[in-house]
Design a protein around this motif. Structure first.
Motif, PDB file in Angstrom:
ATOM      1  N   ILE A 137       0.840  -1.863   0.106  1.00 50.53           N
ATOM      2  CA  ILE A 137      -0.257   0.222  -0.179  1.00 50.53           C
ATOM      3  C   ILE A 137       0.516   0.959  -0.045  1.00 50.53           C
ATOM      4  O   ILE A 137       1.654   1.082   1.038  1.00 50.53           O
ATOM      5  CB  ILE A 137      -0.635   0.330   1.487  1.00 50.53           C
ATOM      6  N   GLY A 138       0.587   2.144  -1.019  1.00 52.10           N
ATOM      7  CA  GLY A 138       1.001   3.709  -0.469  1.00 52.10           C
ATOM      8  C   GLY A 138       2.329   3.720  -1.470  1.00 52.10           C
ATOM      9  O   GLY A 138       3.176   4.276  -1.353  1.00 52.10           O
ATOM     10  N   ARG A 139       2.464   2.489  -2.559  1.00 53.27           N
ATOM     11  CA  ARG A 139       3.678   2.646  -2.998  1.00 53.27           C
ATOM     12  C   ARG A 139       3.534   2.912  -4.212  1.00 53.27           C
ATOM     13  O   ARG A 139       2.540   2.517  -5.391  1.00 53.27           O
ATOM     14  CB  ARG A 139       4.654   1.124  -3.106  1.00 53.27           C
ATOM     15  N   CYS A 140       4.817   3.239  -5.014  1.00 53.78           N
ATOM     16  CA  CYS A 140       4.114   3.232  -6.422  1.00 53.78           C
ATOM     17  C   CYS A 140       5.138   2.851  -7.591  1.00 53.78           C
ATOM     18  O   CYS A 140       6.360   2.722  -6.995  1.00 53.78           O
ATOM     19  CB  CYS A 140       4.170   4.638  -7.269  1.00 53.78           C
ATOM     20  N   GLN A 141       4.921   2.607  -8.795  1.00 54.67           N
ATOM     21  CA  GLN A 141       5.959   2.529  -9.844  1.00 54.67           C
ATOM     22  C   GLN A 141       6.529   0.896  -9.988  1.00 54.67           C
ATOM     23  O   GLN A 141       7.225   0.333 -10.228  1.00 54.67           O
ATOM     24  CB  GLN A 141       7.064   3.276 -10.481  1.00 54.67           C
TER      25      GLN A 141
END
Length: 184
Positions: A137-141
């Motif tokens: 959760i809350g991470r990207c790419q």
């Protein structure tokens, strides 16, 4: 009755950016676009999330003014919150006996947020098997995403991944887990 439309003043597009990154460089390179530092006199504002949370409610946007975020955007952009809202909408429609409309909310994969839904996830995993994907959760790419097909892979990878992020508590780290079709 709709409110009267407030037309955009003629002239070049006036923009503002609170960030000095590649977005800033792209906006600066646009022909016919003019940068401004003015607080409210702009057509387009590339704002950071802090400005959205603290300043957006204090100003009135004209009809033609645009920003790159909106209040509570994370309810749609965070996968765990998006799935929570989709499930809630589907349940609400079912309670209202709008079954055909609720059926339209069957487009997303079976999804669990662990550790809060861990038991339900384990039951489904044991029942259906296959390859699954876990996304922090809350991470990207793509950061921290991994595939697994055994429960033992989840917790080994979970503890290794969590130890790399100092701000994530091992006992309360939340993950978004969704079913995937078997990987060929």
């Amino acid at each position: 009755m709709s409110r009267p439309s407030n037309p955009r003043p003629p002239g070049p597009i006036v923009w503002r950016s609170s960030l000095k990154n590649s977005i800033y460089d792209v906006l600066k390179a646009r022909q016919g676009w003019v940068e401004t530092e003015h607080e409210t006199e702009w057509d387009f504002f590339w704002a950071d999330k802090g400005w959205i949370h603290h300043e957006l409610d204090k100003i009135h946007l004209n009809d033609w003014q645009r920003i790159n975020h909106f209040p509570n955007h994370y309810e749609l952009t965070r996968k765990d919150l998006l799935i929570k809202n989709l499930k809630r909408t589907k349940r609400q429609l079912e309670r209202e006996d709008k079954l055909a409309e609720a059926a339209a909310y069957s487009f997303f994969p079976l999804t669990f947020v662990v550790p809060s839904e861990y038991r339900m996830f384990v039951e489904e995993f044991k029942r259906s098997g296959g390859t699954w994907i876990m996304k922090p959760i809350g991470r990207c790419q793509g950061q921290g995403i991994f595939l697994f097909n055994k429960l033992s892979q989840v917790w080994v990878t979970h503890s290794q991944w969590s130890s790399l992020i100092s701000c994530v508590c091992l006992s309360c780290a939340a993950y978004h887990v969704c079913a995937m079709f078997p990987v060929a």
